[in-house]
Design a protein around this motif. Structure first.
Motif, PDB file in Angstrom:
ATOM      1  N   LEU B   3       0.524  -1.653  -0.007  1.00 56.71           N
ATOM      2  CA  LEU B   3      -0.141   0.161   0.355  1.00 56.71           C
ATOM      3  C   LEU B   3       1.201   1.443   0.165  1.00 56.71           C
ATOM      4  O   LEU B   3       0.631   2.269  -0.541  1.00 56.71           O
ATOM      5  CB  LEU B   3      -1.163  -0.716   1.416  1.00 56.71           C
ATOM      6  N   LEU B   4       2.031   1.236   1.122  1.00 54.00           N
ATOM      7  CA  LEU B   4       3.241   2.619   0.936  1.00 54.00           C
ATOM      8  C   LEU B   4       3.793   2.767  -0.551  1.00 54.00           C
ATOM      9  O   LEU B   4       3.783   3.372  -1.057  1.00 54.00           O
ATOM     10  CB  LEU B   4       3.686   2.026   1.947  1.00 54.00           C
ATOM     11  N   ASP B   6       3.064   1.222  -3.811  1.00 47.09           N
ATOM     12  CA  ASP B   6       2.352   2.398  -4.139  1.00 47.09           C
ATOM     13  C   ASP B   6       1.907   3.368  -4.424  1.00 47.09           C
ATOM     14  O   ASP B   6       1.870   4.561  -5.817  1.00 47.09           O
ATOM     15  CB  ASP B   6       0.526   1.555  -4.701  1.00 47.09           C
ATOM     16  N   ARG B   7       1.569   3.795  -2.999  1.00 51.46           N
ATOM     17  CA  ARG B   7       1.776   5.206  -2.569  1.00 51.46           C
ATOM     18  C   ARG B   7       2.868   5.975  -2.918  1.00 51.46           C
ATOM     19  O   ARG B   7       2.380   7.315  -4.192  1.00 51.46           O
ATOM     20  CB  ARG B   7       0.838   5.141  -1.470  1.00 51.46           C
ATOM     21  N   GLN B  10       2.749   6.900  -6.919  1.00 48.88           N
ATOM     22  CA  GLN B  10       1.785   7.482  -7.289  1.00 48.88           C
ATOM     23  C   GLN B  10       2.529   9.335  -6.944  1.00 48.88           C
ATOM     24  O   GLN B  10       1.887   9.796  -7.289  1.00 48.88           O
ATOM     25  CB  GLN B  10       1.104   7.054  -6.626  1.00 48.88           C
ATOM     26  N   ASP B  11       2.700   9.547  -5.872  1.00 52.18           N
ATOM     27  CA  ASP B  11       2.790  10.581  -5.399  1.00 52.18           C
ATOM     28  C   ASP B  11       3.638  10.628  -4.774  1.00 52.18           C
ATOM     29  O   ASP B  11       3.997  11.776  -3.910  1.00 52.18           O
ATOM     30  CB  ASP B  11       1.082  10.640  -3.536  1.00 52.18           C
ATOM     31  N   PHE B  25       1.463  12.226   2.234  1.00 52.38           N
ATOM     32  CA  PHE B  25       0.488  12.046   2.036  1.00 52.38           C
ATOM     33  C   PHE B  25       1.562  11.394   3.830  1.00 52.38           C
ATOM     34  O   PHE B  25       0.655  11.259   4.508  1.00 52.38           O
ATOM     35  CB  PHE B  25      -0.275  10.406   1.521  1.00 52.38           C
ATOM     36  N   ASP B  31      -2.670  11.692   5.243  1.00 57.02           N
ATOM     37  CA  ASP B  31      -3.600  10.736   4.650  1.00 57.02           C
ATOM     38  C   ASP B  31      -3.538   9.750   5.767  1.00 57.02           C
ATOM     39  O   ASP B  31      -2.787   8.718   6.266  1.00 57.02           O
ATOM     40  CB  ASP B  31      -2.735   9.895   3.788  1.00 57.02           C
ATOM     41  N   LEU B  34      -3.877   5.940   5.878  1.00 52.65           N
ATOM     42  CA  LEU B  34      -2.614   5.250   5.364  1.00 52.65           C
ATOM     43  C   LEU B  34      -1.374   5.226   6.408  1.00 52.65           C
ATOM     44  O   LEU B  34      -1.044   4.053   7.463  1.00 52.65           O
ATOM     45  CB  LEU B  34      -1.600   6.136   4.814  1.00 52.65           C
TER      46      LEU B  34
END
Lengths: 192, 192
Positions: B3-4, B6-7, B10-11, B25, B31, B34
């Motif tokens: 999850l991390l 991927d983030r 992405q960001d 985030f 976030d 998260l």
């Protein structure tokens, strides 16, 4: 909020100059379960307000702020007291005078994190003269964002911040309201 | 932690000087969901370690730290970068050099919040050269507290911090391990 008032009665210390020291569970050592309860209470109070983001200020606003944001399912942004060296983008600045520290500081938020269509819940750990809240409202105004309200963990209602916020038309929700610290005794507003 | 990773893919933004900017985030906008997932993962990893307290450092360690502490059912203490004017009691001090900011700072923790029988989980948002972690270990040592381990949200394993921690016999759990930022590309260690 009874849980919080009980904890203040049990674990706070009154210092000269109307300073309430509650660093054993709020702003140095932090009780995460109490912070979650605080976050849930803010979320309950602002549930119908269409909050899109929580805005708070480093460092002590972060723990209650992130719990409120978690419960409201929105992001949190914390204003920084120094512009990080990695922050080269456009930022909003505001002045914040600290009566406790007797210094003027600035806080900043990167512009891309606040938008015209945001409806902000401003959270802080403590409200005395309201300087940090005024700084955050100033930043919200610069971003043309709406302010859904101000959520404070502990407010000293005998200082100017609470009145200022209400007089300026903002909704204020403070979870513990301290009416007096005279003679080293904590007196809550609902006891008066 | 997928999850991390991927983030981050992405960001994040890679800046000159091997700086990874993930302030959308983690350390400016946060976030909270998260952060809760991060806290749960730290709690899972250190579940059997007998952690009595989470120790982190203001400001960016607070959000992941408070979530880990919440899940582990222990208090969190965050080291302060300035001694607050209301902090008149005995404190532990440690030096922390910031390679990003090119300045030496100090962090402090009030002595009454760390004890000989504490077993600390040290949490931080970022690990590069490890200066903040070294400062927190220094403070743990002054308090004669044990260190159960170090939990890092994002580690740049190509800088010195990760090796230093392991060479000094501490358990290190970092949830995203970045092996390289060459050519502005994020490469995770498990992709190498």
């Amino acid at each position: 909020m009874k849980l919080l008032e009980d904890r203040i009665r049990q674990d706070s210390e009154v210092l000269p100059g109307d300073v309430l020291k509650i660093n054993s569970f709020l702003n140095h050592q932090v009780d995460p379960e109490l912070m979650m309860a605080v976050g849930k209470e803010f979320a309950r109070l602002f549930d119908q307000s269409g909050v899109t983001k929580v805005l708070t200020c480093e460092a002590s606003g972060i723990a209650p702020g992130v719990m409120a944001a978690y419960e409201l399912h929105v992001p949190m942004v914390f204003a920084r007291k120094k512009k990080p060296s990695t922050l080269n983008d456009a930022v909003y600045w505001a002045d914040v005078y600290s009566y406790t520290k007797k210094t003027a500081n600035q806080i900043c938020v990167e512009q891309k994190f606040l938008h015209e269509d945001d409806n902000l819940l401003i959270i802080d750990d403590f409200l005395a003269n309201g300087e940090a809240v005024k700084g955050m409202i100033n930043i919200a105004n610069q971003a043309k964002a709406d302010v859904a309200g101000i959520g404070i963990v502990v407010a000293k209602t005998f200082q100017g911040g609470s009145s200022w916020i209400k007089e300026h038309g903002y909704r204020l929700e403070s979870l513990a309201n301290i009416a007096s610290l005279a003679n080293g005794e904590v007196q809550f507003a609902d006891e008066k």
